[in-house]
Design a protein around this motif. Structure first.
Motif, PDB file in Angstrom:
ATOM      1  N   GLU A 147       2.982 -31.259 -10.772  1.00  0.00           N
ATOM      2  CA  GLU A 147       3.050 -31.464  -9.326  1.00  0.00           C
ATOM      3  C   GLU A 147       1.649 -31.489  -8.724  1.00  0.00           C
ATOM      4  O   GLU A 147       1.324 -32.339  -7.889  1.00  0.00           O
ATOM      5  CB  GLU A 147       3.892 -30.344  -8.696  1.00  0.00           C
ATOM      6  N   ILE A 148       0.788 -30.564  -9.203  1.00  0.00           N
ATOM      7  CA  ILE A 148      -0.576 -30.529  -8.678  1.00  0.00           C
ATOM      8  C   ILE A 148      -1.305 -31.813  -9.056  1.00  0.00           C
ATOM      9  O   ILE A 148      -1.963 -32.436  -8.217  1.00  0.00           O
ATOM     10  CB  ILE A 148      -1.309 -29.275  -9.192  1.00  0.00           C
ATOM     11  N   CYS A 149      -1.162 -32.235 -10.319  1.00  0.00           N
ATOM     12  CA  CYS A 149      -1.826 -33.475 -10.736  1.00  0.00           C
ATOM     13  C   CYS A 149      -1.325 -34.658  -9.917  1.00  0.00           C
ATOM     14  O   CYS A 149      -2.107 -35.514  -9.498  1.00  0.00           O
ATOM     15  CB  CYS A 149      -1.579 -33.737 -12.220  1.00  0.00           C
ATOM     16  N   ARG A 150      -0.013 -34.656  -9.658  1.00  0.00           N
ATOM     17  CA  ARG A 150       0.548 -35.776  -8.899  1.00  0.00           C
ATOM     18  C   ARG A 150      -0.044 -35.813  -7.498  1.00  0.00           C
ATOM     19  O   ARG A 150      -0.448 -36.858  -6.996  1.00  0.00           O
ATOM     20  CB  ARG A 150       2.068 -35.625  -8.825  1.00  0.00           C
ATOM     21  N   ARG A 151      -0.107 -34.620  -6.866  1.00  0.00           N
ATOM     22  CA  ARG A 151      -0.624 -34.596  -5.502  1.00  0.00           C
ATOM     23  C   ARG A 151      -2.106 -34.962  -5.467  1.00  0.00           C
ATOM     24  O   ARG A 151      -2.552 -35.628  -4.537  1.00  0.00           O
ATOM     25  CB  ARG A 151      -0.436 -33.208  -4.902  1.00  0.00           C
ATOM     26  N   VAL A 152      -2.858 -34.514  -6.495  1.00  0.00           N
ATOM     27  CA  VAL A 152      -4.284 -34.852  -6.512  1.00  0.00           C
ATOM     28  C   VAL A 152      -4.451 -36.353  -6.692  1.00  0.00           C
ATOM     29  O   VAL A 152      -5.284 -36.987  -6.041  1.00  0.00           O
ATOM     30  CB  VAL A 152      -4.991 -34.062  -7.631  1.00  0.00           C
ATOM     31  N   GLU A 153      -3.622 -36.944  -7.550  1.00  0.00           N
ATOM     32  CA  GLU A 153      -3.728 -38.385  -7.758  1.00  0.00           C
ATOM     33  C   GLU A 153      -3.382 -39.157  -6.500  1.00  0.00           C
ATOM     34  O   GLU A 153      -3.917 -40.234  -6.256  1.00  0.00           O
ATOM     35  CB  GLU A 153      -2.782 -38.815  -8.887  1.00  0.00           C
ATOM     36  N   THR A 205     -15.787 -38.267  -5.910  1.00  0.00           N
ATOM     37  CA  THR A 205     -16.024 -36.887  -6.318  1.00  0.00           C
ATOM     38  C   THR A 205     -15.236 -36.572  -7.589  1.00  0.00           C
ATOM     39  O   THR A 205     -14.065 -36.913  -7.694  1.00  0.00           O
ATOM     40  CB  THR A 205     -15.593 -35.946  -5.197  1.00  0.00           C
ATOM     41  N   ASP A 206     -15.904 -35.913  -8.510  1.00  0.00           N
ATOM     42  CA  ASP A 206     -15.233 -35.508  -9.740  1.00  0.00           C
ATOM     43  C   ASP A 206     -14.552 -34.176  -9.494  1.00  0.00           C
ATOM     44  O   ASP A 206     -15.148 -33.265  -8.913  1.00  0.00           O
ATOM     45  CB  ASP A 206     -16.252 -35.315 -10.861  1.00  0.00           C
ATOM     46  N   ILE A 207     -13.313 -34.043  -9.941  1.00  0.00           N
ATOM     47  CA  ILE A 207     -12.677 -32.729  -9.889  1.00  0.00           C
ATOM     48  C   ILE A 207     -11.987 -32.450 -11.215  1.00  0.00           C
ATOM     49  O   ILE A 207     -11.608 -33.367 -11.939  1.00  0.00           O
ATOM     50  CB  ILE A 207     -11.683 -32.594  -8.716  1.00  0.00           C
ATOM     51  N   TYR A 208     -11.900 -31.185 -11.522  1.00  0.00           N
ATOM     52  CA  TYR A 208     -11.202 -30.749 -12.717  1.00  0.00           C
ATOM     53  C   TYR A 208      -9.972 -29.959 -12.306  1.00  0.00           C
ATOM     54  O   TYR A 208     -10.069 -29.030 -11.518  1.00  0.00           O
ATOM     55  CB  TYR A 208     -12.080 -29.825 -13.549  1.00  0.00           C
ATOM     56  N   LYS A 236      -8.466 -31.219 -16.747  1.00  0.00           N
ATOM     57  CA  LYS A 236      -8.110 -32.618 -16.544  1.00  0.00           C
ATOM     58  C   LYS A 236      -9.027 -33.199 -15.484  1.00  0.00           C
ATOM     59  O   LYS A 236      -9.178 -32.620 -14.410  1.00  0.00           O
ATOM     60  CB  LYS A 236      -6.660 -32.727 -16.063  1.00  0.00           C
ATOM     61  N   HIS A 237      -9.618 -34.324 -15.812  1.00  0.00           N
ATOM     62  CA  HIS A 237     -10.611 -34.910 -14.918  1.00  0.00           C
ATOM     63  C   HIS A 237      -9.959 -35.924 -13.974  1.00  0.00           C
ATOM     64  O   HIS A 237      -9.141 -36.733 -14.394  1.00  0.00           O
ATOM     65  CB  HIS A 237     -11.695 -35.604 -15.746  1.00  0.00           C
ATOM     66  N   PHE A 238     -10.289 -35.816 -12.701  1.00  0.00           N
ATOM     67  CA  PHE A 238      -9.823 -36.793 -11.720  1.00  0.00           C
ATOM     68  C   PHE A 238     -11.019 -37.216 -10.885  1.00  0.00           C
ATOM     69  O   PHE A 238     -11.977 -36.456 -10.738  1.00  0.00           O
ATOM     70  CB  PHE A 238      -8.782 -36.191 -10.784  1.00  0.00           C
ATOM     71  N   VAL A 239     -10.946 -38.411 -10.354  1.00  0.00           N
ATOM     72  CA  VAL A 239     -11.968 -38.856  -9.406  1.00  0.00           C
ATOM     73  C   VAL A 239     -11.266 -39.091  -8.085  1.00  0.00           C
ATOM     74  O   VAL A 239     -10.297 -39.843  -8.009  1.00  0.00           O
ATOM     75  CB  VAL A 239     -12.658 -40.144  -9.889  1.00  0.00           C
ATOM     76  N   VAL A 240     -11.710 -38.412  -7.055  1.00  0.00           N
ATOM     77  CA  VAL A 240     -11.047 -38.483  -5.759  1.00  0.00           C
ATOM     78  C   VAL A 240     -12.053 -38.909  -4.706  1.00  0.00           C
ATOM     79  O   VAL A 240     -13.227 -38.532  -4.767  1.00  0.00           O
ATOM     80  CB  VAL A 240     -10.444 -37.113  -5.386  1.00  0.00           C
TER      81      VAL A 240
END
Lengths: 387, 544
Positions: free
Chosen positions: B249-255, B231-234, B221-225
């Motif tokens: 939960e991890i996706c929520r915290r990363v977002e 920064t791109d993170i997977y 799953k791609h996120f930009v933080v």
């Protein structure tokens, strides 16, 4: 009661966690004096005292477990008022249950204080001669407060991880000291009248005090069915350890000599020499490891008091944290109350008698009332009451 | 401000009092309602202040670029783009004429693009009439009419082709800056095992995982933080094994990460971990793709971050910091033996100096009598108490270690020799420290090197200093006090809902098979249940 569904800590204690909770609470400073107190009246038969004395304890833990099974998810603080007032008259129930609850909390509070005081005495006389007693007591309380700052599942896990640390040293000492055993010391098996054996066994029951915290902690059991089992396992392990240590004391020293030492178990440790070990004298190491055993007794008791107060006043985690810090001041003054070790031991036996009220009589009364109510309801409805 | 709070609290007290009586007479109400209202108001005010600051902050970064639609005029578009990028000197604008006569311009950042692709497959293809293909011949081609997306693509190394008369721009994948290749990981070397480690490029790292795990259920799953670094993170996991609530939960915290820059995965680790005030790492990091794959197969989630070779693995439990992928590549006797050695070395690293202090200053009766005479002889010239001696030596060795880490390669060993051998030997003969102390310091240091995880080793290294102080105050009693505090702390930790000490407490017999003792694969038929894998069976169908 109302916040039960929302409580995330609900249903978290596994069977093993409850067992270790009971055993580690029971095994504490009592072990250090146990060989002396049991042989005082029963002489050579002292090693039978834990086994005989445990009968009452088994009955009490069974009562507590049955009560808790009847009210799954509720602590003594919460179900006591239901027992006294029923679901309809909760105000009456509150006032009727208040004396029992307060008796429970205060007795636990005093026990906690005295336990840490006894341990302080041991440490100061045996290893840290120049350290003030108060420092040891306060350091023990600080540990208890640190535990109280955390949620209740932390308490279960701490007990679980410290459990082997408590069990192995005492088993090791008991087994290692059998090298010097003079097995004739336990003969003749019984030479005192039966009445003495019964009083002796009854007094040994005091060294099992501490299991009354399960009035609170059984509420968090993972499965409602494992409570009796956990209680029996926990007490059973303690009985085994106690019997072994008293037996070791008697066979190494003989019962007359045991009467002349203040801390017989510590003397047992001192006399133990294990060939091949690097350490020459073990009592400092033993006392250091024994901190864990005393810590679990003190901290579990203190946690139960704080948690009971929190539930009584229906407060949250913040209250628990603040209360745990504030209450160590009265706790400290209770702990330094007794002037000397003689007074301390007097107080211990006094507490022993009170604890019988808390942990046997009070659950018994609650159970009888509950039975009466259930039967009344059954007659009313004509249907089967659950529990 | 303060005054207002004060009067409020007084009023609150009065209000508490009457409702409390009321609760006794009426129903079960909460006594501290006014107090909680006060708290809520206070929290709300804090939240609103924080939000205001955040929106102000967000305006400065990528969101400051207006998300407008581009026009159809080439000159207007170029002016728009150049204005946003502030006429930066590394922005290359290459104008040329396409074969059908339209004016075109290619925008890219110098150094971030593959020049061969740009000149050969974009400009030549578009301009030369001998090629019949109309569009640029790159492997990824998209188009957009949004200004923000165009800017973002330019900044991430794509070439943006603007054609006159069209309000759509082409985004060509031309990323091709110089990157470090796949090399052997420096921090986690193994004797037996694959030699490739992660690099700084995200797509290379994800490919390293894919090449090992040809499972169609592997999800990235791609996120930009990071507002400024973008920064791109997977977030990587295997669907059907990983526990969905943990993934969510991890996706929520990363977002929810709100920070201007992510320069390393350590930023993310510290921003999403459960307990901030803990010396222990609650998320594992690794450079090794095989370790990531093994953990994904246990139902954990990996986070790959662009720009760093360190991937994160969550949730983590304490015991896995003392495990190495090599444990599974060797036979189980050897793996078990090595794991025990690591456990012993952790205990040595944590306890050795404080045990020395406790024994020598509080419990000399415990040391065998011959040794105690030798120790006393060694210590006879030492002017300090043993606490000070140990603290000085341990501090010295930490300085030495830090110095040798920072030094360039060839000088590193020199520092070791000069520091440890020369200074140590001289200190003993000068009578500053006792010989036993030197042995203990050396053992402690070696013990802390035996930990596979650097971040766990640091925690242990750090904790031995308060432990030494307590040992100096209370002897063995003090050591035990501190160990209990550490155990309470460890018991209270949770990593994404998984208790940190899991296989030991709460006891988990399935996971215990792979803790200290690494059972043979024949018995490792189930995945450790503490991470709640959906598919528990690791290896089935064996008939015994």
């Amino acid at each position: 009661m109302s916040q039960l569904g929302k409580d995330p800590q609900h249903n978290t204690f596994s069977l093993w966690q409850m067992t270790s909770l009971i055993t580690s609470t029971l095994i504490g400073v009592g072990v250090l004096t146990l060989p002396r107190t049991t042989t005082e009246k029963m002489f050579e038969a002292g090693w039978m005292a834990p086994i005989l004395g445990s009968v009452l304890t088994f009955f009490a833990i069974w009562l507590i477990a049955v009560l808790s099974r009847r009210f799954p998810g509720l602590t003594f603080i919460q179900y006591s008022r239901i027992v006294w007032g029923g679901h309809e008259q909760s105000r009456l129930g509150f006032w009727l249950s208040l004396p029992w609850i307060m008796m429970f909390l205060i007795a636990l509070f005093v026990t906690t204080a005295i336990t840490s005081r006894i341990f302080g005495e041991v440490v100061v006389t045996a290893v840290l001669m120049d350290t003030p007693l108060e420092v040891i007591i306060v350091s023990m309380f600080v540990l208890a407060v640190i535990l109280c700052l955390h949620e209740i599942d932390t308490l279960a896990r701490v007990n679980e991880i410290l459990f082997p640390l408590i069990l192995f040293p005492i088993l090791f000492i008991a087994l290692a000291s059998f090298q010097k055993a003079e097995w004739n010391n336990i003969l003749p098996l019984i030479r005192v009248p039966w009445e003495t054996i019964i009083t002796g066994a009854f007094e040994t029951n005091f060294s099992f005090q501490g299991y009354e915290i399960m009035l609170i902690f059984f509420a968090f059991a993972h499965e409602n069915t494992g409570k009796v089992k956990a209680g029996f396992y926990g007490i059973g392990i303690s009985v085994f350890v106690y019997t072994l240590i008293v037996l070791a004391g008697i066979v190494v020293f003989g019962h007359e000599e045991l009467q002349r030492v203040t801390w017989p178990t510590l003397e047992l440790v001192k006399s133990t020499q294990v060939p091949g070990l690097i350490l020459e004298r073990l009592e400092s190491a033993f006392l250091a490891v024994w901190v864990a055993a005393v810590f679990t007794t003190v901290a579990n008791g203190y946690y139960a008091v704080i948690y009971g107060l929190r539930q009584l006043l229906k407060k949250g985690m913040l209250f628990q944290r603040i209360a745990s810090i504030v209450l160590i001041f009265p706790l400290f003054f209770v702990a330094i109350g007794p002037q000397n070790i003689v007074e301390l031991f007097k107080m211990t036996s006094l507490i022993g008698y009170t604890t019988v009220w808390i942990s046997v009589v009070s659950p018994l009364i609650h159970w009888l009332i509950m039975l009466y109510r259930d039967r009344g309801r059954k007659r009313e409805k004509g249907s089967d009451a659950h529990g | 401000m303060f005054n207002g709070r004060f009067t409020c609290s007084i009023r609150m007290k009065r209000r508490v009092f009457y409702p409390f009586l009321g609760t006794l007479t009426t129903s079960d109400g909460t006594g501290g309602r006014a107090l909680s209202q006060f708290w809520k108001a206070w929290e709300k005010r804090k939240a609103s202040l924080r939000n205001a600051a955040l929106t102000q902050h967000a305006n400065k970064s990528m969101e400051s670029v207006p998300d407008t639609i581009l026009s159809s005029s080439l000159e207007e578009n170029l002016a728009l783009l150049e204005k946003q990028l502030g006429k930066s000197d590394d922005l290359v604008v290459r104008r040329f004429t396409v074969k059908n006569g339209t004016e075109a311009a290619l925008l890219f950042i110098d150094g971030m693009v593959d020049r061969g692709v740009v000149s050969e497959y974009i400009i030549r293809f578009m301009a030369s009439t001998s090629v019949t293909y109309e569009k640029p011949a790159v492997n990824e081609l998209e188009s957009t009419d949004r200004l923000r997306q165009a800017i973002r693509n330019i900044l991430s190394g794509n070439a943006v082709l603007v054609l006159d008369g069209q309000n759509k721009v082409f985004l060509n994948n031309t990323r091709g800056w110089d990157r470090r290749g796949v090399e052997e990981p420096k921090t986690e070397s193994v004797v037996r095992g694959p030699r490739d480690g992660f690099a700084e490029t995200l797509c290379v790292n994800s490919a390293l995982i894919r090449s090992r795990l040809k499972d169609p259920n592997l999800r990235l799953k791609h996120f930009v933080v990071g507002q400024r670094t973008q920064t791109d993170i997977y977030v990587t996991y295997i669907e059907g094994i990983a526990h969905q609530p943990i993934v969510q939960e991890i996706c929520r915290r990363v977002e929810n990460i709100n920070i201007d820059a992510i320069l390393e995965s350590g930023y993310i680790e510290q921003l999403i971990q459960d307990t901030r005030w803990s010396p222990f790492p609650q998320i594992q990091n690794t450079e090794r793709p095989d370790k990531v794959v093994a953990n994904l197969l246990e139902g954990k989630v990996a986070i790959l971050v662009d720009g760093t070779p360190f991937a994160l693995i969550a949730p983590a439990v304490f015991s896995q910091f003392y495990q190495s992928p090599e444990d599974y590549y060797e036979r189980f006797y050897i793996a078990t033996f090595i794991r025990m050695i690591r456990g012993v070395s952790m205990i040595i690293a944590l306890l050795m100096p404080s045990l020395y202090i406790a024994f020598s200053s509080f419990h000399p009766e415990m040391i065998p009598s011959r040794l105690v005479i030798a120790m006393a002889a060694g210590r006879s010239t030492v002017p300090f108490p043993s606490v000070m001696e140990a603290l000085i030596m341990e501090t010295a060795i930490e300085i030495l270690r830090e110095a040798s880490v920072r030094l360039p390669g060839p000088i590193g060993p020199t520092i070791g020799i000069v520091g440890a051998l020369v200074v140590g030997e001289a200190a003993v003969s000068a009578g500053l420290v006792s010989p036993i102390m030197v042995i203990i310091v050396a053992l402690t240091t070696i013990g802390s090197f035996a930990t596979p995880s650097y971040s766990a080793a640091i925690a242990i290294r750090m904790l031995r200093f308060p432990l030494m102080l307590l040992a100096g105050m209370f002897g063995l009693y003090g050591i035990m006090l501190f160990i209990i505090i550490i155990l309470i702390h460890l018991s209270s930790l949770k990593s994404f809902g998984v208790p940190y000490l899991t296989p030991i407490s709460p006891i988990n017999l399935v996971a215990m098979r792979d803790m200290v003792i690494r059972m043979p694969f024949r018995w490792l038929t189930r995945r450790p249940t503490m991470f709640h894998p959906q598919d528990e069976i690791r290896k089935g169908g064996e008939k015994s």
